[in-house]
Each structure stands twice: as C-alpha cells, then as structure tokens.
Design a protein around this motif. Structure first.
Motif, mmCIF file in Angstrom:
data_model
loop_
_atom_site.group_PDB
_atom_site.id
_atom_site.type_symbol
_atom_site.label_atom_id
_atom_site.label_comp_id
_atom_site.label_asym_id
_atom_site.label_seq_id
_atom_site.Cartn_x
_atom_site.Cartn_y
_atom_site.Cartn_z
ATOM 1 N N LEU A 37 0.822 -1.213 0.000
ATOM 2 C CA LEU A 37 0.000 0.000 0.000
ATOM 3 C C LEU A 37 0.851 1.256 0.000
ATOM 4 O O LEU A 37 0.464 2.280 -0.589
ATOM 5 C CB LEU A 37 -0.930 -0.007 1.212
ATOM 6 N N TYR A 39 3.708 1.561 -1.493
ATOM 7 C CA TYR A 39 4.120 1.713 -2.893
ATOM 8 C C TYR A 39 2.971 2.281 -3.726
ATOM 9 O O TYR A 39 3.167 3.153 -4.583
ATOM 10 C CB TYR A 39 4.569 0.365 -3.444
ATOM 11 N N LYS A 40 1.748 1.790 -3.441
ATOM 12 C CA LYS A 40 0.577 2.310 -4.149
ATOM 13 C C LYS A 40 0.352 3.781 -3.859
ATOM 14 O O LYS A 40 0.052 4.578 -4.771
ATOM 15 C CB LYS A 40 -0.660 1.481 -3.746
ATOM 16 N N ASN A 41 0.511 4.189 -2.588
ATOM 17 C CA ASN A 41 0.323 5.598 -2.220
ATOM 18 C C ASN A 41 1.376 6.484 -2.861
ATOM 19 O O ASN A 41 1.077 7.626 -3.241
ATOM 20 C CB ASN A 41 0.359 5.738 -0.702
ATOM 21 N N ILE A 43 2.731 5.955 -5.752
ATOM 22 C CA ILE A 43 2.309 6.100 -7.146
ATOM 23 C C ILE A 43 1.185 7.132 -7.258
ATOM 24 O O ILE A 43 1.154 7.956 -8.191
ATOM 25 C CB ILE A 43 1.866 4.733 -7.712
ATOM 26 N N VAL A 44 0.265 7.105 -6.286
ATOM 27 C CA VAL A 44 -0.821 8.087 -6.285
ATOM 28 C C VAL A 44 -0.261 9.499 -6.159
ATOM 29 O O VAL A 44 -0.686 10.420 -6.873
ATOM 30 C CB VAL A 44 -1.812 7.786 -5.142
ATOM 31 N N GLU A 266 -10.735 7.395 -1.918
ATOM 32 C CA GLU A 266 -10.680 5.934 -1.953
ATOM 33 C C GLU A 266 -11.944 5.320 -1.332
ATOM 34 O O GLU A 266 -12.442 4.298 -1.815
ATOM 35 C CB GLU A 266 -9.440 5.443 -1.210
ATOM 36 N N SER A 288 0.136 2.687 6.153
ATOM 37 C CA SER A 288 0.782 3.077 4.893
ATOM 38 C C SER A 288 0.733 4.593 4.694
ATOM 39 O O SER A 288 1.721 5.209 4.276
ATOM 40 C CB SER A 288 0.104 2.363 3.726
#
Length: 372
Positions: A37, A39-41, A43-44, A266, A288
């Motif tokens: 998560l 890593y996802k944040n 990217i966001v 989200e 995260s």
C-alpha cells in the motif's frame, strides 16, 4: 479399496490443496500489505503532481515570507545584564507612613506596638480598624502613603499598598524594554524602594520576637537585596508573533487537506472495502498513509528548521527544538485529518473543511497566546 474410491479420494485431496492455495493470500502479514500500500500511495502522489508540489512548496513559500517579514519588523535584542546589589532591605524609605491594621486583638496590638518601636524611630503612625471593609473604605480618603495590614492569624498577614506604589499582583511578567538595567523604573525594584520589603521585614521580626522571645532584627538588617542578572535575550512583538503563528498553521495545512482528500476519495470509490474483502488488514491501510506522510513531514520539518534558524526568523533558537515543533505539529495535522475522514462520504468538501477547522483552531491558539 475399489479404484473408483481411490480416484475419488485423490480428487478430494486435490480440491483441498487448491482451496488451501486459494486461501493462502488471505494470510499475508500486515507488514507486507503495508509495503504494498505504501508503494501504491507513492504512485498516487506521483500521478497527482499538482497537489504533491503544493504540499512541498507551500510550507517553503510561507517560511520565506515570514523571513521577509522578520526583516521588515526586526526583533528587539537586549544585551546581558549582570547581578546588581541594591543594598540592605532596611534602607528603603518608610518615613511618614500611616499603617492601619485589622483585626484588633491583643496579639496584633502587641505586634503593631513592637514593630515601629524596633524598626522606626519616627514618622510611623498606626491606626486600628475593626474590620477589613472599614479599613478599605478609610483608605479611599487617605493619601498614597496609607498602608494596610490584614492579619489572618498570629503567623500570617497580608500587606495592602496603593497600586501606584507597587506593581499589580497579577503582573508577574515584565518586558525587558521597561527595565533594561537596574533603575527606579523597574517594576521589581518598587517592592524595595516603596518600603514594602522593609515593612514586611519589621513585621516578621516583631512576630518572631513575640513568639520566641529572641530578636532577629539585627540579622535581618544585614540582608541585602540583589536584582538577578539576565542573559542576552531577543523579544518578539505581538504582531509578528501573531503572524508567525497563523502562517505556520497555514503552511502545514496542505498535508492534512490532501491526505483527507485522498482517503475519502478511496472510500468514495469503494477501494478500501474491496481490499478489505480481499483480506486487507485495517492497520496496514492506515499505517501506509502514516509512513508516507511522516517521511514527507520529517524532510520538510528538517529543511524548514535549518532555514528558520540560520535566517533572521529564529536566529537564537535551537535547530533541534524548532524541528521538533514543526515535526510534531505536522504529525498532529495528519492524525487530525484521519479523524475527519469518517465524517465525509464525498471528497469534494473534506479538504476545505479540514483547512477551515485547522485555521479556526489556530485563531483560538492565537487568542490564548495574546491574552497571556
């Protein structure tokens, strides 16, 4: 066992292994989910470059604006002041004072007879009052040399001086501007120059002598009053202090605004609910975001504290203390944004509400600082 039964058992075992392998991803630890998560944040944040740049540049912009303002309104600097011996407490003036006291008892009368005979040879007049209210009414028609003594018991009392003679009891902090060095204008010295200290010393000596039959006045007369020195300091006026407080609140507001917007967005897309169905730990989701913004605020606070202490904004302050204040305030804004996210279902207005609420609390803090 017949071959059909063996084949059926083998098929059941194969199906069980497939079921176990399908359920295995649900047992992924919270830390692995947190890393995914995080890593996802990241990217966001990379894809929303506009808001990310604002989170970084706005605190730096407001900080440089405050530095410019500090150059326009420089702080007041005062040099070091050494200790100053003001002399014996018995040498302050008490001539021609009128001392009224209440209540009138045998012991208080002895104190007031003993006090002027031991300390003052002339010029002191004592008057008796049956109640404190009567003494207060009489003081309104007397000159400023009238002093009141209110005995609470045989060992404690209160002195009542005119407000023009000694500082107000609520004035416990004095600006350095009114007392740059030892002089008659210093509020602290008025207790000595007005006779307050001398009268207190004589009353204490009279009470001790009546209680112990031992005179301590000679020992008290050798007591000297010393005004303690101060190190070099820098004072900030109320207006620059108010501007600094408000603009630092505004400078850190983008962190909370955009964080709350991302989380509610989200929730609006049902992304979190979908991840929870897939086996997401609730701790991993929140952790995260905490790790991402803690890292961002840490870097920004470190950079801002270095710039602030090496400029004219906070030149005499410790970089570590300023960093700690910035960092802790930034972390508090993150958790304040977390607190607001359950109250909204749409991400359209959550950022504005978070900013206005933070600003309102900033004005409340400003009111408290100014009132103190």
């Amino acid at each position: 066992r017949p071959p059909a039964a063996v084949q059926s058992t083998a098929g059941w075992l194969h199906g069980t292994r497939e079921k176990i392998s399908m359920e295995a991803p649900r047992e992924v630890g919270a830390w692995r989910q947190t890393r995914a998560l995080l890593y996802k944040n990241c990217i966001v944040k990379w894809r929303t470059k506009k808001s990310s740049v604002q989170e970084v540049l706005l605190p730096i912009f407001f900080l440089f604006w405050l530095i410019l303002m500090s150059m326009m309104y420089p702080n007041k600097k005062y040099g070091e002041v050494a200790d100053n011996n003001l002399g014996s407490v018995a040498h302050s003036k008490m001539s021609q004072f009128i001392v009224g006291y209440t209540p009138v008892t045998e012991f208080t009368r002895k104190i007031m007879i003993k006090m002027p005979s031991e300390c003052f040879h002339e010029g002191i007049v004592t008057e008796e009052f049956s109640t404190e209210q009567e003494m207060q009414t009489a003081s309104l028609h007397r000159p400023s040399n009238f002093v009141g003594v209110v005995f609470k018991d045989s060992m404690s009392y209160q002195l009542r001086f005119s407000p023009t003679v000694i500082p107000l009891s609520a004035s416990y902090v004095e600006t350095r501007a009114s007392c740059p060095g030892p002089s008659n204008t210093c509020e602290a010295e008025k207790y000595l120059r007005s006779g307050f200290t001398t009268l207190q010393m004589c009353l204490d000596a009279a009470i001790i002598q009546l209680k112990t039959n031992h005179s301590v006045l000679e020992d008290m007369e050798f007591t000297n009053a010393v005004m303690m020195g101060e190190s070099a300091i820098m004072e900030i006026d109320h207006f620059p202090r108010a501007i600094i407080l408000i603009y630092l609140v505004i400078a850190f507001s983008p962190f909370g605004c955009y964080l709350a917007t991302h989380i509610v967005a989200e929730k609006e897309k049902k992304l979190k609910e979908f991840l929870m169905i897939m086996g997401l730990h609730d701790t991993a989701f929140w952790l995260s975001w905490v790790l991402l913004y803690t890292s961002l605020i840490f870097v920004m606070s470190l950079l801002m504290s270095i710039i602030a202490t090496f400029s004219s904004l906070f030149p005499k302050s410790s970089s570590f203390v300023i960093f700690l204040l910035f960092f802790l305030y930034g972390i508090s804004s993150v958790f304040f944004a977390f607190m607001l996210t359950p109250l909204f279902k749409k991400s359209k207005h959550v950022g504005t509400v978070e900013f206005l609420t933070t600003l309102a609390f900033g004005f409340i803090g400003l009111t408290i600082v100014i009132s103190e």
